[in-house]
Design a protein around this motif. Structure first.
Motif, mmCIF file in Angstrom:
data_model
loop_
_atom_site.group_PDB
_atom_site.id
_atom_site.type_symbol
_atom_site.label_atom_id
_atom_site.label_comp_id
_atom_site.label_asym_id
_atom_site.label_seq_id
_atom_site.Cartn_x
_atom_site.Cartn_y
_atom_site.Cartn_z
ATOM 1 N N ASN A 14 3.445 -21.105 -37.120
ATOM 2 C CA ASN A 14 3.313 -22.338 -36.360
ATOM 3 C C ASN A 14 2.253 -23.239 -36.979
ATOM 4 O O ASN A 14 1.348 -22.771 -37.680
ATOM 5 C CB ASN A 14 2.953 -22.008 -34.908
ATOM 6 N N SER A 51 1.931 -29.237 -31.638
ATOM 7 C CA SER A 51 2.294 -28.048 -32.412
ATOM 8 C C SER A 51 3.748 -28.101 -32.829
ATOM 9 O O SER A 51 4.591 -28.639 -32.113
ATOM 10 C CB SER A 51 2.065 -26.780 -31.589
ATOM 11 N N HIS A 67 7.212 -15.657 -37.852
ATOM 12 C CA HIS A 67 6.796 -16.914 -37.232
ATOM 13 C C HIS A 67 5.597 -17.523 -37.946
ATOM 14 O O HIS A 67 4.658 -16.805 -38.329
ATOM 15 C CB HIS A 67 6.424 -16.693 -35.757
ATOM 16 N N LYS A 73 6.720 -25.353 -34.241
ATOM 17 C CA LYS A 73 6.979 -23.922 -34.357
ATOM 18 C C LYS A 73 8.040 -23.659 -35.419
ATOM 19 O O LYS A 73 8.957 -24.455 -35.624
ATOM 20 C CB LYS A 73 7.432 -23.355 -33.015
ATOM 21 N N CYS A 74 7.903 -22.523 -36.077
ATOM 22 C CA CYS A 74 8.864 -22.128 -37.099
ATOM 23 C C CYS A 74 9.154 -20.645 -36.967
ATOM 24 O O CYS A 74 8.232 -19.821 -36.786
ATOM 25 C CB CYS A 74 8.323 -22.425 -38.490
ATOM 26 N N HIS A 110 -0.412 -26.270 -35.937
ATOM 27 C CA HIS A 110 -1.054 -27.043 -34.885
ATOM 28 C C HIS A 110 -1.843 -28.175 -35.519
ATOM 29 O O HIS A 110 -2.545 -27.945 -36.520
ATOM 30 C CB HIS A 110 -1.985 -26.156 -34.057
ATOM 31 N N GLN A 162 13.124 -24.654 -36.804
ATOM 32 C CA GLN A 162 11.885 -25.355 -36.434
ATOM 33 C C GLN A 162 12.103 -26.092 -35.135
ATOM 34 O O GLN A 162 13.184 -26.649 -34.895
ATOM 35 C CB GLN A 162 11.502 -26.411 -37.483
#
Lengths: 114, 114
Positions: free
Chosen positions: B75, B20, B73, B22-23, B77, B6
């Motif tokens: 994400n 945001s 992925h 992210k992963c 937000h 992450q």
């Protein structure tokens, strides 16, 4: 609805002794999975052990074992020969087999004393 | 050989901003999740995606919007950040493997809204 209860907010154990962390759950579904996770002070969530509702034997992983009593709907985690590094939060979780969803308990904070 | 990663690890921002998280997972899993852990350590699922399809959307404000560009992925937000959004956000992933579906967690993102 699924529900997980961990009744011990905090516990102490002497190093090298065994400790049992309690977990009870409430589900009407015959098929489910039970999990234990460890969260040290560094914050990451570490998977420890899994028990399926149809598993005949109690799960074991090294020093971790799960005392699964299906009729009582309990899945207690047993840590043998406690080590200082076992000091952490421990979470029990249940997953219904047909849903990609986990319910977590409120956690038990374990402190291992030297 | 990071499994679930992450970014960022820490995020400090002002109220009203958009941010945001992210992963990414390299485990070949087909399902990804976002969890929120509050100050009392309670973990609650927010979203889940299976093969890029949203399958769980818990009662989360519309200001939170997940996006999964591909299976690896997911994400998150967040619009118009509020003080109550301060928490640790965990990404996790899993694979249906003979029904076990163990979730593996990322290191977490500590979000602080000022």
């Amino acid at each position: 609805a699924q529900k997980i209860t961990q009744t011990q907010p905090g516990m102490f154990v002497q190093e090298k002794e065994a400790v049992t962390l309690d977990c009870t759950y409430d589900t009407s579904d015959p098929s489910y999975g039970l999990f234990w996770y460890k969260q040290p002070s560094s914050g990451e969530m570490i998977f420890l052990i899994y028990q399926g509702s149809y598993d005949q034997q109690n799960a074991t992983e090294g020093r971790y074992s799960l005392n699964f009593q299906k009729a009582r709907k309990s899945a207690n985690l047993v840590i043998s020969a406690s080590q200082l590094g076992d000091s952490a939060m421990y979470f029990c979780a249940i997953r219904h087999r047909n849903f990609n969803k986990f319910y977590f308990g409120s956690g038990t904070k374990l402190n291992v004393k030297p | 050989d990071t499994a679930v990663s992450q970014t960022p690890k820490y995020l400090v921002t002002q109220m009203g901003n958009d941010k945001s998280i992210k992963c990414e997972q390299n485990l070949g899993h087909d399902t990804m999740y976002w969890y929120k852990q509050d100050s009392k350590k309670f973990l609650k699922i927010m979203f889940s995606y299976n093969n890029k399809e949203l399958i769980i959307n818990e009662t989360v404000p519309n200001r939170f919007s997940p996006k999964s560009p591909d299976k690896a992925h997911l994400n998150l937000h967040i619009n118009s950040l509020e003080l109550g959004d301060s928490a640790v956000y965990f990404c996790a992933s899993s694979l249906r493997d003979r029904g076990r579906d163990t979730q593996y967690f990322g290191p977490g993102t500590r979000l602080t809204v000022l």
